[in-house]
Design an enzyme around this catalytic site. Structure first.
Site, mmCIF file in Angstrom:
data_model
loop_
_atom_site.group_PDB
_atom_site.id
_atom_site.type_symbol
_atom_site.label_atom_id
_atom_site.label_comp_id
_atom_site.label_asym_id
_atom_site.label_seq_id
_atom_site.Cartn_x
_atom_site.Cartn_y
_atom_site.Cartn_z
ATOM 1 N N GLU A 1 0.846 -1.192 0.000
ATOM 2 C CA GLU A 1 0.000 0.000 0.000
ATOM 3 C C GLU A 1 0.879 1.239 0.000
ATOM 4 O OE1 GLU A 1 -2.445 2.977 -0.011
ATOM 5 O OE2 GLU A 1 -3.171 0.927 -0.338
ATOM 6 N N TYR B 1 -28.945 9.091 -0.143
ATOM 7 C CA TYR B 1 -29.396 7.863 0.514
ATOM 8 C C TYR B 1 -28.759 7.764 1.902
ATOM 9 C CZ TYR B 1 -25.018 6.238 -1.718
ATOM 10 O OH TYR B 1 -23.724 6.101 -2.183
ATOM 11 N N ASP C 1 -10.410 -1.082 -10.459
ATOM 12 C CA ASP C 1 -10.239 0.134 -11.247
ATOM 13 C C ASP C 1 -8.946 0.147 -12.048
ATOM 14 O OD1 ASP C 1 -12.625 1.192 -10.472
ATOM 15 O OD2 ASP C 1 -11.807 2.586 -8.991
ATOM 16 N N ARG D 1 -18.146 3.791 2.801
ATOM 17 C CA ARG D 1 -17.054 2.986 2.225
ATOM 18 C C ARG D 1 -16.265 2.254 3.308
ATOM 19 N NH1 ARG D 1 -16.150 3.869 -3.290
ATOM 20 N NH2 ARG D 1 -14.234 2.657 -3.147
#
Length: 412
Positions: free
Chosen positions: A31, A214, A291, A105
Site C-alpha cells: 500500500e 441515501y 479500477d 465505504r
C-alpha cells in the site's frame, strides 16, 4: 503454496488478498499510503456484491453495517415528478438471492481489512511506492521507489485508476476525464426533516446534472452526491468546495431536492474519470483488477461490485491452478493459464458495465429538453418486472464466482 504480491490495499486489493490467503497462498500487500484506510463516503452494493462477499467470508460483517434499501427512485429533478421506481424488497431479494444495500465505504473496507489482519500468511505493508514490474521464467518482480525489489510467483495490480502496474502493462496514459464534476457531503440524519427521509436511493435527474441521496452508517447519516456535466477538463480529487459554490451549480433543482442539497456542508469536489475497455489486462504472471483493469463512472453503481467479482474469480482460478500443480509452488504455466482464463471470463462483463455506466449518464441522468421528456415517458411506462429484466445481467450474476462447466476451466 505460491507467494503473490498485491499492489494496492483498497477494496479490490484486500478482497483478492482474503480470497487467495484462504486458499493457502502467501500474500504480500503493498500500500502506497502510510496506513490502510479508505477514502470517500457512500457506496451502493447490489446482490452480486453480496454473493462475492459471502464467498470471501465477510458478507455477514458487511450486512451488519449496511442499510438495506427498499426502493431505487428516479425523479425529474426540475419538476419533482417521480418518473419511476424499482422495488427492492421481497420480490427483488427473492429474485437475486440477496438485498440491495448502501454503506459508508469504511463499512465495506474495514470488514475486509479486519479479516486479513490476523491471517498468518498475509503481510500488509504501508509506505510502499510501486513504480513498475518486470518478470522472467523464475518469477514476477515488483519495482519500488528507492531501488527496492520484491519477487513473487505472481503480481496483481489493484492500485486503482492511476495504476503504476497498468502503466507498465498497458501504457495507455492518463485516465479519460469525463467532464463531470461531483460534489459530495455527508450530514447527520437528525438534521434532515422527517418528511424528506426515506429508505431509498433517490436520484433527481436534470439538464446536464443529477443529485443522489441515501442513508448510510446504519441510517445515522445521509449521503449527498450532486453531479454537474460542466465540461471540466482537469482531474480533481477530494478538493474542498464551498457551500455557496455547490448551491449555485444546481439552480433548477426542484423544491424538495433543493431543501436536501441546502443541508449539505463540508462539500468536497471530484472530477470523474474512467477509461475505455481494453482487451487484455494480463501479462504473463501479472494481472490487473478493479479500477486498475476496468475503471468505470459511478452511474451504474458497480465499481466496487465488479472489483469484488474480480477478486473471487481470481482466487478460484489460482486455486484451480494450484491443484493442477500440486506438490510444489505454482508452475509458471499454471499461473499464466489461470490469469488468461480470468481475463477471458471477466473482460466482456466488465466492458459492458463500463459502457452502460457512460450511457446512463448520457441517456438517463443528464438529457436536456425533448430528450428528457422522452426519457420520462419511456421509463415511466415500465413495470417492476421490466425494470428487473434490465438489471438481471448485472445484479443477478453469480457465475463469476465459481469455475463451472468445461468452457470455464483453465485451458489444458
Amino acid at each position: 503454496m505460491s507467494h503473490i504480491v498485491v499492489v494496492g490495499g483498497g477494496i479490490g486489493g484486500l478482497a483478492v488478498t482474503l480470497g487467495l490467503a484462504r486458499r493457502g497462498h502467501r500474500v504480500t500487500v503493498l500500500e502506497r499510503r502510510e496506513e490502510f484506510s479508505e477514502l470517500g463516503a457512500g457506496i451502493q452494493l447490489a446482490p452480486n456484491a453480496f454473493h462475492a462477499l459471502d464467498r470471501l467470508g465477510v458478507g455477514h460483517a458487511v450486512r451488519a453495517r449496511a442499510v438495506f434499501i427498499d426502493e431505487l427512485r428516479l425523479f425529474d429533478g426540475t419538476t419533482g415528478e417521480r418518473i419511476t421506481s424499482m422495488p427492492l424488497t421481497e420480490s427483488y431479494r427473492d429474485r437475486y438471492g440477496n438485498p440491495y444495500a448502501v454503506v459508508h465505504r469504511t463499512d465495506l473496507y474495514l470488514p475486509l481489512l479486519e479479516a486479513c489482519r490476523p491471517l498468518p500468511n498475509v503481510e500488509l505493508l504501508t509506505g510502499s511506492h510501486v513504480v513498475g514490474y518486470e518478470q522472467d521464467p523464475a518469477g514476477a518482480t515488483v519495482l519500488l521507489a528507492g531501488d527496492l525489489r520484491l519477487t513473487a510467483d505472481a503480481v496483481l495490480g489493484a492500485d486503482g485508476l492511476r495504476s503504476a502496474v497498468r502503466a507498465r502493462l498497458i501504457g495507455d496514459g492518463a485516465p479519460q476525464v469525463s467532464g463531470h464534476t461531483i460534489y459530495r457531503s455527508v450530514i447527520p440524519m437528525e438534521r434532515v426533516p422527517a418528511e424528506l427521509r426515506s429508505n431509498s436511493v433517490s436520484l433527481w435527474a436534470g439538464p446536464k446534472w443529477h443529485f443522489v441521496h441515501y442513508p448510510i452508517s446504519g441510517g445515522r447519516l445521509l449521503n449527498l452526491a450532486a453531479t454537474r456535466d460542466d465540461g471540466a477538463t482537469e482531474a480533481v480529487t477530494g478538493v474542498p468546495a464551498g457551500r455557496a459554490l455547490v448551491r449555485a451549480q444546481f439552480p433548477e433543482l426542484s423544491p424538495a431536492a433543493r431543501r436536501l442539497l441546502d443541508l449539505g456542508d463540508d462539500w468536497r469536489r471530484w472530477v470523474l474519470c474512467d477509461r475505455a475497455p481494453v482487451d487484455d489486462w494480463v501479462d504473463g504472471r501479472v494481472a490487473l483488477l478493479g479500477d486498475a483493469a476496468h475503471p468505470m463512472l459511478q452511474y451504474a453503481a458497480q465499481g466496487a461490485c465488479q472489483a469484488l467479482e474480480d477478486a473471487v474469480l481470481l482466487a478460484d482460478l489460482l486455486g484451480d491452478a494450484d491443484r493442477r500443480d500440486s506438490g510444489g509452488p505454482l508452475a509458471p504455466v499454471g499461473i499464466e493459464r489461470a490469469l488468461k482464463a480470468y481475463n477471458v471470463r471477466r473482460r466482456p462483463r466488465t466492458a459492458k458495465a463500463q459502457w452502460v455506466a457512460r450511457e446512463l449518464g448520457r441517456q438517463v441522468y443528464h438529457p436536456v429538453g425533448a430528450a428528457a421528456a422522452r426519457r420520462n415517458a419511456a421509463l415511466s411506462a415500465l413495470s417492476s418486472e421490466q425494470l428487473y429484466e434490465m438489471v438481471d445481467w448485472l445484479h443477478g450474476a453469480r457465475d463469476y464466482a465459481r469455475v463451472t462447466g468445461t468452457t470455464d476451466r483453465i485451458p489444458a
